[in-house]
Design an enzyme around this catalytic site. Structure first.
Site, PDB file in Angstrom:
ATOM      1  CE1 TYR A  27      -3.306  -2.068   0.359  1.00 34.30           C
ATOM      2  CE2 TYR A  27      -2.526  -2.949   1.446  1.00 34.30           C
ATOM      3  CZ  TYR A  27      -3.442  -3.628   0.531  1.00 34.30           C
ATOM      4  OH  TYR A  27      -4.612  -4.450   0.720  1.00 34.30           O
ATOM      5  CG  ASP A  28       2.088   2.908  -3.230  1.00 37.60           C
ATOM      6  OD1 ASP A  28       2.885   2.401  -2.997  1.00 37.60           O
ATOM      7  OD2 ASP A  28       1.882   3.005  -5.061  1.00 37.60           O
ATOM      8  CB  ALA A  29      -2.447   5.983  -0.893  1.00 35.11           C
TER       9      ALA A  29
END
Lengths: 304, 304
Positions: B16-18
């Site tokens: 997950y980037d966000a």
């Protein structure tokens, strides 16, 4: 479905011994009697019919409503008058309720509850009370003896009252949730509709995630009480009212006859629309329409 | 389902980037940060992850919430902060709304609406206003230019405000009905739960017989807005929160990853109960649990 003929009206007059009238939109509008209302009630009384008045209004007591009707020219006793506030009180009396009630509502509701010996908290006594949000830990203190939250129209509803009731419903041991009525809107003035008791009831459903027990129309309680107390049979009872979703539905669901008058919130177009599934036995423009049969009533119609 | 292992956490950290965090019960409780919250947010920032904060609270503006978080030690910008009041404002902006809004809610909601150029009626300006019931024909005068009723938590709710909003919804031309959130209750103090915005929204559903459009969690709008504005993909986004019916449901329904922390309203027993149908991808005691992987993160996790 078509408007009642004289023959329909005569049949109804002969069949029904108990006549149950809605008030607002049926017998009066605001502070004006519907033309013919007084004469038709007198006609019923002349033939010894039993006459009752049932309103979902919970802000006034039975005594106040009976006095208003009498002042307008229709003699009415307190015993003939049913309000949803009285229904809530009668229900608590019937189950021998012996705790306190938290009231979201006005004087008439407190008056009826007090009359059956229920000690009230809230209501007008909590008007203007606010939560003290300036405190580091704001807090609403609840009376642990409250065993029922009773909700009617409250034109002085506040966050404090809603919070108090929410806490009672969440934390007080087997606290009951009673709704006098769930009417969305009412006609407290001629010019506009007003948010009704359904507003306050819905607010508490929203905060408590509980469902209330309904006492007013279209729930059965008032008809059960009326028929039992005054010894009248359901199939000898007719409900006359202007609202399909309360008055007429109430009569249909409870085995009584029904007559819809178009002098209130329901138009003929709404009544006859295909989308409408609530069909009264009879309908007419207003209560005064019954007077066309005045001189055709057989003398054996009178109850001895 | 079992508590997240280090392997689960590492996978999530890589995938997950966000990272979208709920506030109350997830990062803070009342005025205290959850232990490890500050360190984990810093860890995410160290690896260049995008961090967002989303609360259904509609009484405070984004600026106020960001300032509170920063004061508690977690640096947060206004652009990273989403509130349900901002969501209502962003929605009206997105549809080029050019009428007035009638506000049931507090300063933060008016602040957000005003910031996008929506002229507000009601809200704090109607605090303490009452209907004049002494008049023969009581009347509430409504601004015909109101084209939306926007409802959030209002700790000064009154009959006047409810009636004003009811009239707008009934009579103003295509008037919209927007709910910031429908949370039944909130934790505004440690000792007790408080009636939430769901109370005011339900009241208006009760009086208007209309259904609102929901902007806050679990509706999709905030995630739609966040992903579009900050150019992040849904499958690279994870929601971390304590509530199954808002946070976790919101993530699941919108194609994001989900992590439930047990530091708020949900217990492990509730989460694992057979009756619970809302299953997060991960769960752990609190946000601080993520710190066990601090020294195991491969350097290629960092976003360039």
């Amino acid at each position: 479905m078509k408007k009642a003929t004289d023959r329909d009206k005569l049949e109804a007059f002969q069949q029904y011994d108990a006549w149950v009238f809605d008030l607002d939109g049926t017998l009066w509008k605001g502070s004006t009697l519907i033309p013919g209302a007084k004469e038709f009630i007198e006609l019923l009384r002349y033939y010894n019919k039993k006459v009752f008045f049932v309103t979902n209004n919970a802000t006034k007591s039975r005594a106040t409503n009976a006095a208003k009707l009498t002042a307008m020219g229709i003699n009415a006793t307190q015993a003939e008058m049913y309000t949803s506030s009285f229904a809530a009180a009668a229900y608590l009396k019937a189950i021998s309720f012996n705790k306190k009630a938290y009231v979201i509502g006005e004087e008439g509701l407190v008056e009826e509850l007090t009359a059956v010996g229920v000690q009230c908290v809230g209501g007008p006594a909590h008007r203007g009370v606010e939560v003290d949000w300036s405190q580091a830990e704001p807090h609403v203190e609840v009376d642990p003896e409250v065993g029922a939250v009773v909700v009617g129209l409250d034109r002085y509803i506040s966050y404090y009252k809603l919070q108090y009731a929410t806490l009672c419903l969440a934390n007080n041991d087997s606290c009951m949730f009673l709704a006098c009525n769930t009417d969305a809107r009412g006609h407290f003035s001629q010019a506009q509709e007003w948010a009704g008791a359904g507003t306050m009831v819905a607010a508490l459903i929203g905060s408590s995630e509980r469902e209330p027990m309904l006492l007013g129309k279209p729930a059965s309680f008032i008809l059960d009480h009326l028929c039992a107390t005054h010894q009248v049979a359901r199939d000898k009872t007719i409900v006359v009212g202007d609202r399909l979703d309360t008055d007429i539905l109430w009569g249909i669901q409870n085995g009584a006859g029904t007559c819809c008058v178009l002098s209130g919130v329901t138009s003929e177009a709404q009544l006859l629309a295909e989308s409408n599934k609530v069909h009264p036995k009879l309908y007419m423009s207003d209560i005064g329409d019954f007077l066309t049969i005045k001189n055709q009533i057989p003398s054996n119609c009178a109850i001895m």
